[in-house]
Design a protein around this motif. Structure first.
Motif, PDB file in Angstrom:
ATOM      1  N   GLU A 246       0.264  -9.786  17.698  1.00  0.00           N
ATOM      2  CA  GLU A 246       0.807 -10.135  16.388  1.00  0.00           C
ATOM      3  C   GLU A 246       1.687  -8.999  15.874  1.00  0.00           C
ATOM      4  OE1 GLU A 246       0.629 -12.966  14.943  1.00  0.00           O
ATOM      5  OE2 GLU A 246      -0.942 -13.907  16.164  1.00  0.00           O
ATOM      6  N   ASP A 247       2.470  -9.318  14.835  1.00  0.00           N
ATOM      7  CA  ASP A 247       3.155  -8.246  14.129  1.00  0.00           C
ATOM      8  C   ASP A 247       2.095  -7.315  13.552  1.00  0.00           C
ATOM      9  OD1 ASP A 247       5.140  -6.731  12.915  1.00  0.00           O
ATOM     10  OD2 ASP A 247       5.411  -8.113  11.232  1.00  0.00           O
ATOM     11  N   GLY A 248       2.441  -6.053  13.427  1.00  0.00           N
ATOM     12  CA  GLY A 248       1.444  -5.140  12.879  1.00  0.00           C
ATOM     13  C   GLY A 248       1.911  -3.705  12.848  1.00  0.00           C
ATOM     14  N   PHE A 249       1.062  -2.873  12.270  1.00  0.00           N
ATOM     15  CA  PHE A 249       1.370  -1.461  12.077  1.00  0.00           C
ATOM     16  C   PHE A 249       0.166  -0.613  12.495  1.00  0.00           C
ATOM     17  CE2 PHE A 249       4.044  -3.878   9.310  1.00  0.00           C
ATOM     18  CZ  PHE A 249       5.252  -3.197   9.263  1.00  0.00           C
ATOM     19  N   GLU A 250       0.485   0.582  12.980  1.00  0.00           N
ATOM     20  CA  GLU A 250      -0.541   1.579  13.265  1.00  0.00           C
ATOM     21  C   GLU A 250      -0.184   2.820  12.463  1.00  0.00           C
ATOM     22  OE1 GLU A 250      -2.134   0.344  17.651  1.00  0.00           O
ATOM     23  OE2 GLU A 250      -0.261   1.499  17.613  1.00  0.00           O
ATOM     24  N   LEU A 251      -1.152   3.320  11.693  1.00  0.00           N
ATOM     25  CA  LEU A 251      -0.913   4.426  10.773  1.00  0.00           C
ATOM     26  C   LEU A 251      -1.764   5.626  11.173  1.00  0.00           C
ATOM     27  CD1 LEU A 251      -1.062   1.518   8.995  1.00  0.00           C
ATOM     28  CD2 LEU A 251      -0.129   3.045   7.272  1.00  0.00           C
ATOM     29  N   TYR A 252      -1.094   6.763  11.330  1.00  0.00           N
ATOM     30  CA  TYR A 252      -1.743   8.006  11.737  1.00  0.00           C
ATOM     31  C   TYR A 252      -1.790   8.959  10.549  1.00  0.00           C
ATOM     32  CZ  TYR A 252      -0.729   6.341  16.492  1.00  0.00           C
ATOM     33  OH  TYR A 252      -0.648   5.596  17.648  1.00  0.00           O
ATOM     34  N   THR A 253      -2.981   9.511  10.291  1.00  0.00           N
ATOM     35  CA  THR A 253      -3.153  10.430   9.181  1.00  0.00           C
ATOM     36  C   THR A 253      -4.195  11.476   9.564  1.00  0.00           C
ATOM     37  OG1 THR A 253      -3.578  10.531   6.782  1.00  0.00           O
ATOM     38  CG2 THR A 253      -5.015   9.121   8.082  1.00  0.00           C
TER      39      THR A 253
ATOM     40  N   ALA B 269       0.819  -1.212   0.000  1.00  0.00           N
ATOM     41  CA  ALA B 269       0.000   0.000   0.000  1.00  0.00           C
ATOM     42  C   ALA B 269       0.853   1.263   0.000  1.00  0.00           C
ATOM     43  CB  ALA B 269      -0.926  -0.004   1.221  1.00  0.00           C
ATOM     44  N   VAL B 270       1.801   1.325   0.922  1.00  0.00           N
ATOM     45  CA  VAL B 270       2.577   2.554   1.105  1.00  0.00           C
ATOM     46  C   VAL B 270       3.532   2.788  -0.063  1.00  0.00           C
ATOM     47  CG1 VAL B 270       4.333   3.642   2.552  1.00  0.00           C
ATOM     48  CG2 VAL B 270       2.373   2.518   3.616  1.00  0.00           C
ATOM     49  N   VAL B 271       4.255   1.746  -0.460  1.00  0.00           N
ATOM     50  CA  VAL B 271       5.201   1.907  -1.565  1.00  0.00           C
ATOM     51  C   VAL B 271       4.454   2.142  -2.874  1.00  0.00           C
ATOM     52  CG1 VAL B 271       7.021   0.758  -2.879  1.00  0.00           C
ATOM     53  CG2 VAL B 271       6.971   0.561  -0.385  1.00  0.00           C
ATOM     54  N   GLY B 272       3.351   1.424  -3.070  1.00  0.00           N
ATOM     55  CA  GLY B 272       2.577   1.598  -4.290  1.00  0.00           C
ATOM     56  C   GLY B 272       2.004   2.994  -4.441  1.00  0.00           C
ATOM     57  N   ALA B 273       1.684   3.626  -3.311  1.00  0.00           N
ATOM     58  CA  ALA B 273       1.118   4.976  -3.346  1.00  0.00           C
ATOM     59  C   ALA B 273       2.190   6.054  -3.338  1.00  0.00           C
ATOM     60  CB  ALA B 273       0.181   5.171  -2.161  1.00  0.00           C
ATOM     61  N   GLY B 274       3.458   5.634  -3.245  1.00  0.00           N
ATOM     62  CA  GLY B 274       4.536   6.619  -3.171  1.00  0.00           C
ATOM     63  C   GLY B 274       4.424   7.466  -1.919  1.00  0.00           C
ATOM     64  N   ALA B 275       4.063   6.817  -0.803  1.00  0.00           N
ATOM     65  CA  ALA B 275       3.787   7.566   0.431  1.00  0.00           C
ATOM     66  C   ALA B 275       5.029   7.852   1.272  1.00  0.00           C
ATOM     67  CB  ALA B 275       2.762   6.812   1.271  1.00  0.00           C
TER      68      ALA B 275
ATOM     69  N   ALA C 274      -7.600  13.338   9.736  1.00  0.00           N
ATOM     70  CA  ALA C 274      -8.912  12.685   9.659  1.00  0.00           C
ATOM     71  C   ALA C 274      -9.534  12.758   8.270  1.00  0.00           C
ATOM     72  CB  ALA C 274      -9.847  13.315  10.697  1.00  0.00           C
ATOM     73  N   GLU C 275      -9.289  13.843   7.549  1.00  0.00           N
ATOM     74  CA  GLU C 275      -9.918  13.984   6.237  1.00  0.00           C
ATOM     75  C   GLU C 275      -9.373  12.997   5.211  1.00  0.00           C
ATOM     76  OE1 GLU C 275      -6.923  17.489   6.624  1.00  0.00           O
ATOM     77  OE2 GLU C 275      -8.296  16.328   7.907  1.00  0.00           O
ATOM     78  N   HIS C 276      -8.243  12.365   5.490  1.00  0.00           N
ATOM     79  CA  HIS C 276      -7.668  11.386   4.571  1.00  0.00           C
ATOM     80  C   HIS C 276      -7.911   9.943   5.018  1.00  0.00           C
ATOM     81  CE1 HIS C 276      -5.911  14.823   2.733  1.00  0.00           C
ATOM     82  NE2 HIS C 276      -4.960  14.997   3.635  1.00  0.00           N
ATOM     83  N   ALA C 277      -8.670   9.763   6.090  1.00  0.00           N
ATOM     84  CA  ALA C 277      -8.837   8.429   6.677  1.00  0.00           C
ATOM     85  C   ALA C 277      -9.471   7.446   5.703  1.00  0.00           C
ATOM     86  CB  ALA C 277      -9.671   8.525   7.950  1.00  0.00           C
ATOM     87  N   ALA C 278     -10.545   7.855   5.028  1.00  0.00           N
ATOM     88  CA  ALA C 278     -11.238   6.931   4.122  1.00  0.00           C
ATOM     89  C   ALA C 278     -10.341   6.520   2.967  1.00  0.00           C
ATOM     90  CB  ALA C 278     -12.520   7.573   3.614  1.00  0.00           C
ATOM     91  N   ASP C 279      -9.569   7.456   2.434  1.00  0.00           N
ATOM     92  CA  ASP C 279      -8.665   7.123   1.331  1.00  0.00           C
ATOM     93  C   ASP C 279      -7.567   6.161   1.791  1.00  0.00           C
ATOM     94  OD1 ASP C 279     -10.113   8.709  -0.375  1.00  0.00           O
ATOM     95  OD2 ASP C 279      -8.757  10.430  -0.268  1.00  0.00           O
ATOM     96  N   LEU C 280      -7.054   6.356   3.007  1.00  0.00           N
ATOM     97  CA  LEU C 280      -6.022   5.457   3.519  1.00  0.00           C
ATOM     98  C   LEU C 280      -6.608   4.069   3.758  1.00  0.00           C
ATOM     99  CD1 LEU C 280      -3.147   4.976   4.499  1.00  0.00           C
ATOM    100  CD2 LEU C 280      -3.846   5.820   6.758  1.00  0.00           C
TER     101      LEU C 280
ATOM    102  N   PHE D 241       1.195  11.280   2.701  1.00  0.00           N
ATOM    103  CA  PHE D 241       0.006  10.728   2.053  1.00  0.00           C
ATOM    104  C   PHE D 241      -0.937  11.872   1.719  1.00  0.00           C
ATOM    105  CE2 PHE D 241      -4.281   8.691   2.376  1.00  0.00           C
ATOM    106  CZ  PHE D 241      -4.157   7.861   1.267  1.00  0.00           C
ATOM    107  N   GLU D 242      -1.219  12.003   0.445  1.00  0.00           N
ATOM    108  CA  GLU D 242      -2.100  13.065  -0.047  1.00  0.00           C
ATOM    109  C   GLU D 242      -1.649  14.446   0.426  1.00  0.00           C
ATOM    110  OE1 GLU D 242      -6.146  11.854   0.784  1.00  0.00           O
ATOM    111  OE2 GLU D 242      -6.087  10.386  -0.859  1.00  0.00           O
ATOM    112  N   GLY D 243      -0.318  14.622   0.424  1.00  0.00           N
ATOM    113  CA  GLY D 243       0.246  15.933   0.718  1.00  0.00           C
ATOM    114  C   GLY D 243       0.420  16.256   2.180  1.00  0.00           C
ATOM    115  N   GLU D 244       0.088  15.318   3.072  1.00  0.00           N
ATOM    116  CA  GLU D 244       0.257  15.569   4.504  1.00  0.00           C
ATOM    117  C   GLU D 244       0.967  14.396   5.177  1.00  0.00           C
ATOM    118  OE1 GLU D 244      -2.672  17.903   6.647  1.00  0.00           O
ATOM    119  OE2 GLU D 244      -4.069  17.531   4.986  1.00  0.00           O
ATOM    120  N   GLU D 245       1.431  14.646   6.399  1.00  0.00           N
ATOM    121  CA  GLU D 245       2.248  13.649   7.085  1.00  0.00           C
ATOM    122  C   GLU D 245       1.474  12.367   7.368  1.00  0.00           C
ATOM    123  OE1 GLU D 245       5.498  14.001  10.514  1.00  0.00           O
ATOM    124  OE2 GLU D 245       3.451  14.232  11.297  1.00  0.00           O
TER     125      GLU D 245
END
Length: 373
Positions: free
Chosen positions: A203-210, A162-168, A212-218, A188-192
């Motif tokens: 489990e292994d995993g990730f938490e991603l902070y963005t 997801a992240v590499v494909g989006a150039g994030a 709020a207005e970009h939440a649905a796109d992420l 992501f979409e011009g913001e951090e």
């Protein structure tokens, strides 16, 4: 949804996916989408995606941000490296736990403190008060922040696609090499976009902070990258996952009436590595003799104890109470965490739990119940 409840920025996404909602700490949040058991297994075997936007986020910045957090919290935050995270506690003056937190260091003078939803306002207010006199600025940024977690053995592949494909921002090598309790900063979409290798499932995993207005796109980006491997998950399976992993939940295994050592978190309090902090005097002078301590309990059969169930010793004397309990989906038998008299806390001790008026034999076991291989 009740008009009095707060809505996640992903509320429309959850409704589209057919989620069942619940009131959690004043928020309307998905409790499940299909079945809690299926979602639990998805995280253990593949990956699950969670909306955690109800959590609180507080920014602490400035030349003395680290010193302010050293004074305010039980851990030493001023010496963690940029790009790292640390689990810590917000203590009351009497040593009780007001909240447990994760603190990320995002820059030399910039930290992000993540609080439980039920305590978000308390944490923001306490950090603001405790930072007085320091050259530091405390800002509650929770309302504008969305948090999405991807958890499970397939999480690295999914987040990387997801992240590499989006150039994030971060490259494949950076994500692959990101250690536990580390954080990367991307775009992501011009913001951090913050990508942390943290979680609450065992489990292994990730938490991603963005923002709020970009939440649905992420969310859409991650679900597209995950395909059939990634299952939307609600709060019900999050609770059984964290219980199997022996992770405390505020209001159950942690609270203002409990000292950290009672919950097995004495190591989190930095008595030897830093100077004064709020709650230190009480922790140092506390007499733990006779205070209940947290243990794991394992039982047989299918009946599981729930929070509030009384625990008795072999002679029938009440010696504690269950704080969390469930039929473990992974292990196939009942498990629980309980606060019991220290004399009954030895591994292998046989106890009895009252499950809706019936006795359930249980044995004290070491935590966690489950560890990923």
């Amino acid at each position: 949804m009740s008009e009095s409840l707060l809505a996640s920025p992903l509320a429309a996404v959850h409704a589209r996916l057919g989620a069942t909602f619940t009131d959690f700490a004043g928020w309307s949040m998905p409790v499940r989408y299909s079945s809690a058991l299926a979602e639990h297994r998805a995280v253990r075997e593949g990956a699950g995606i969670f909306d955690l936007s109800h959590m609180g986020e507080v920014s602490v910045t400035g030349p003395q941000a680290g010193a302010a957090l050293d004074h305010a919290l039980a851990g030493k935050l001023s010496t963690i490296a940029v790009g790292r995270a640390k689990y810590s506690l917000l203590l009351a003056e009497d040593g009780g736990v007001l909240d447990d937190l994760v603190v990320y260091r995002l820059g030399e003078e910039r930290y992000l403190v993540v609080a439980n939803a039920s305590n978000a306002q308390v944490v923001a207010a306490e950090l603001t008060r405790r930072a007085e006199g320091f050259d530091a600025r405390v800002t509650d940024v929770g309302a504008g922040t969305a948090l999405i977690a991807v958890q499970g053995p397939a999480s690295l592949d999914i987040v990387t696609r997801a992240v590499v494909g989006a150039g994030a921002g971060p490259a494949v090598q950076e994500l692959t090499g990101l250690g536990y309790y580390r954080v990367l900063q991307g775009d992501f979409e011009g913001e951090e976009l913050l990508i942390a290798r943290t979680g609450y499932t065992g489990e292994d995993g990730f938490e991603l902070y963005t923002p709020a207005e970009h939440a649905a796109d992420l969310w859409d980006l991650l679900t597209a990258a995950g395909g059939d491997q990634l299952v939307p998950c609600g709060l019900a399976c999050r609770d059984t996952l964290r219980l199997e992993a022996g992770m405390p939940l505020y209001g159950h295994e942690l609270g203002p009436e409990l000292l950290p050592a009672q919950s097995g978190l004495g190591r989190v309090v930095a008595l030897s590595s830093k100077g004064d902090f709020i709650g230190r005097d009480a922790i140092e002078s506390a007499d733990l003799t006779g205070r209940p301590v947290l243990v794991g309990l394992a039982a047989e059969g299918r009946r599981a104890a729930r929070a509030g169930s009384l625990v008795r010793d072999a002679d029938g004397a009440e010696i504690g109470v269950v704080t969390s309990g469930a039929l473990s989906p992974t292990l196939g038998h009942p498990i629980a965490m309980a606060l019991v008299d220290p004399a009954s806390a030895v591994e292998g001790t046989g106890l009895v739990v009252d499950v809706r008026g019936k006795d359930l034999p249980a044995v004290v076991v070491l935590l966690p119940f489950y560890s990923r291989s």
